[in-house]
Design a protein around this motif. Structure first.
Motif, short mmCIF file in Angstrom:
data_model
loop_
_atom_site.label_atom_id
_atom_site.label_comp_id
_atom_site.label_asym_id
_atom_site.label_seq_id
_atom_site.Cartn_x
_atom_site.Cartn_y
_atom_site.Cartn_z
N GLY A 1 51.08 24.50 41.52
CA GLY A 1 52.01 23.40 41.30
C GLY A 1 51.37 22.02 41.35
N THR A 2 50.05 21.96 41.54
CA THR A 2 49.34 20.68 41.57
C THR A 2 49.42 20.00 40.21
OG1 THR A 2 47.79 21.44 43.27
CG2 THR A 2 47.07 19.59 41.91
N THR A 3 49.70 18.70 40.23
CA THR A 3 49.77 17.92 38.99
C THR A 3 48.44 17.23 38.73
OG1 THR A 3 50.49 15.89 40.11
CG2 THR A 3 52.23 17.43 39.37
N ILE A 4 48.29 16.72 37.54
CA ILE A 4 47.09 15.96 37.20
C ILE A 4 46.96 14.76 38.13
CG2 ILE A 4 45.97 14.56 35.41
CD1 ILE A 4 47.26 16.46 33.34
N ASN A 5 48.07 14.10 38.40
CA ASN A 5 48.05 12.93 39.28
C ASN A 5 47.53 13.30 40.68
OD1 ASN A 5 48.42 10.18 39.51
ND2 ASN A 5 50.47 10.39 40.35
N GLN A 6 47.93 14.43 41.20
CA GLN A 6 47.44 14.88 42.50
C GLN A 6 45.95 15.21 42.45
OE1 GLN A 6 50.44 17.95 42.76
NE2 GLN A 6 51.44 16.93 44.49
N LEU A 7 45.50 15.76 41.34
CA LEU A 7 44.08 16.04 41.15
C LEU A 7 43.29 14.74 41.15
CD1 LEU A 7 41.97 18.40 40.15
CD2 LEU A 7 42.23 17.20 38.00
N ILE A 8 43.81 13.73 40.45
CA ILE A 8 43.16 12.42 40.39
C ILE A 8 42.98 11.85 41.79
CG2 ILE A 8 43.51 10.02 39.67
CD1 ILE A 8 44.94 11.23 37.15
N LYS A 9 44.02 11.94 42.60
CA LYS A 9 43.94 11.41 43.97
C LYS A 9 42.95 12.21 44.81
CE LYS A 9 48.54 9.46 43.91
NZ LYS A 9 49.93 9.63 44.29
N ARG A 10 43.02 13.54 44.72
CA ARG A 10 42.16 14.40 45.55
C ARG A 10 40.68 14.16 45.28
NH1 ARG A 10 42.06 21.02 45.86
NH2 ARG A 10 40.08 21.14 46.93
N PHE A 11 40.34 13.98 44.01
CA PHE A 11 38.93 13.81 43.65
C PHE A 11 38.55 12.35 43.40
CE2 PHE A 11 39.71 18.27 42.92
CZ PHE A 11 38.58 18.85 43.48
N GLN A 12 39.44 11.44 43.77
CA GLN A 12 39.18 9.99 43.69
C GLN A 12 38.72 9.57 42.30
OE1 GLN A 12 36.57 9.18 47.00
NE2 GLN A 12 38.09 9.85 48.48
N LEU A 13 39.53 9.89 41.31
CA LEU A 13 39.20 9.60 39.91
C LEU A 13 39.92 8.37 39.37
CD1 LEU A 13 39.47 13.29 38.65
CD2 LEU A 13 37.36 12.02 39.10
N SER A 14 40.73 7.71 40.18
CA SER A 14 41.55 6.58 39.71
C SER A 14 40.73 5.48 39.05
CB SER A 14 42.37 5.99 40.86
OG SER A 14 43.29 6.92 41.33
N ASP A 15 39.61 5.12 39.66
CA ASP A 15 38.80 4.03 39.11
C ASP A 15 38.28 4.36 37.72
OD1 ASP A 15 39.25 2.43 41.30
OD2 ASP A 15 37.34 2.91 42.27
N PHE A 16 37.94 5.63 37.48
CA PHE A 16 37.47 6.03 36.16
C PHE A 16 38.59 5.86 35.13
CE2 PHE A 16 34.71 8.69 38.92
CZ PHE A 16 33.50 8.10 38.58
N LEU A 17 39.80 6.24 35.50
CA LEU A 17 40.93 6.12 34.56
C LEU A 17 41.29 4.67 34.31
CD1 LEU A 17 43.14 9.09 35.75
CD2 LEU A 17 41.52 9.01 33.88
N LYS A 18 41.19 3.84 35.33
CA LYS A 18 41.47 2.41 35.16
C LYS A 18 40.47 1.76 34.21
CE LYS A 18 43.60 1.83 39.67
NZ LYS A 18 43.43 1.36 41.04
N SER A 19 39.26 2.32 34.14
CA SER A 19 38.24 1.75 33.25
C SER A 19 38.26 2.38 31.86
CB SER A 19 36.85 1.88 33.87
OG SER A 19 36.46 3.23 33.93
N GLY A 20 39.31 3.18 31.58
CA GLY A 20 39.48 3.70 30.23
C GLY A 20 39.14 5.16 30.01
N SER A 21 38.73 5.86 31.05
CA SER A 21 38.44 7.29 30.91
C SER A 21 39.72 8.05 30.62
CB SER A 21 37.79 7.83 32.18
OG SER A 21 36.52 7.26 32.36
N LYS A 22 39.58 9.20 30.00
CA LYS A 22 40.72 10.05 29.64
C LYS A 22 40.57 11.41 30.28
CE LYS A 22 42.46 7.09 26.70
NZ LYS A 22 43.60 6.31 27.09
N ILE A 23 41.69 12.09 30.42
CA ILE A 23 41.71 13.45 30.97
C ILE A 23 42.23 14.39 29.90
CG2 ILE A 23 42.82 14.99 32.63
CD1 ILE A 23 42.70 12.84 34.66
N SER A 24 41.55 15.50 29.74
CA SER A 24 42.08 16.55 28.87
C SER A 24 42.20 17.84 29.68
CB SER A 24 41.21 16.77 27.64
OG SER A 24 40.03 17.46 27.96
N VAL A 25 43.22 18.60 29.37
CA VAL A 25 43.43 19.90 29.99
C VAL A 25 43.42 20.93 28.87
CG1 VAL A 25 44.96 21.34 31.37
CG2 VAL A 25 44.78 18.89 31.87
N ASN A 26 42.47 21.84 28.95
CA ASN A 26 42.31 22.87 27.91
C ASN A 26 42.22 22.25 26.52
OD1 ASN A 26 42.39 24.88 29.91
ND2 ASN A 26 44.62 24.92 29.83
#
Length: 88
Positions: A37-62
């Motif tokens: 039930g983990t969401t992408i947002n929870q994954l971002i927080k757990r692995f401290q990815l917020s700064d990468f997304l703020k700088s324009g990085s993207k996430i893809s799932v499958n």
């Protein structure tokens, strides 16, 4: 009769890092165990990815880019963190 999937409490995924993101982590991929039930947002927080997304990085799932960070990650998913693209 109980569905076997109802008893599963965790999932296993692969997280892929590209470009300067992989350099920051010092690796290209990791296998991660998440609570079902983990969401992408929870994954971002757990692995401290917020700064990468703020700088324009993207996430893809499958191999599908995800704009909705409330999407639930499914078992055996491949999540990629991609740096901003530039092209010509």
């Amino acid at each position: 009769m109980e569905d076997i999937d109802d008893n599963i409490k965790s999932i296993k995924i692969k997280i892929l890092f590209f470009g300067y993101i992989s350099e920051s982590f010092g690796l290209r991929s990791i296998d991660a165990v998440l609570e079902k039930g983990t969401t992408i947002n929870q994954l971002i927080k757990r692995f401290q990815l917020s700064d990468f997304l703020k700088s324009g990085s993207k996430i893809s799932v499958n191999d599908i880019f995800c704009e909705d960070l409330d999407v639930i990650i499914l078992d055996s998913s491949e999540v990629a963190i991609l740096p901003p693209f530039s092209g010509g």
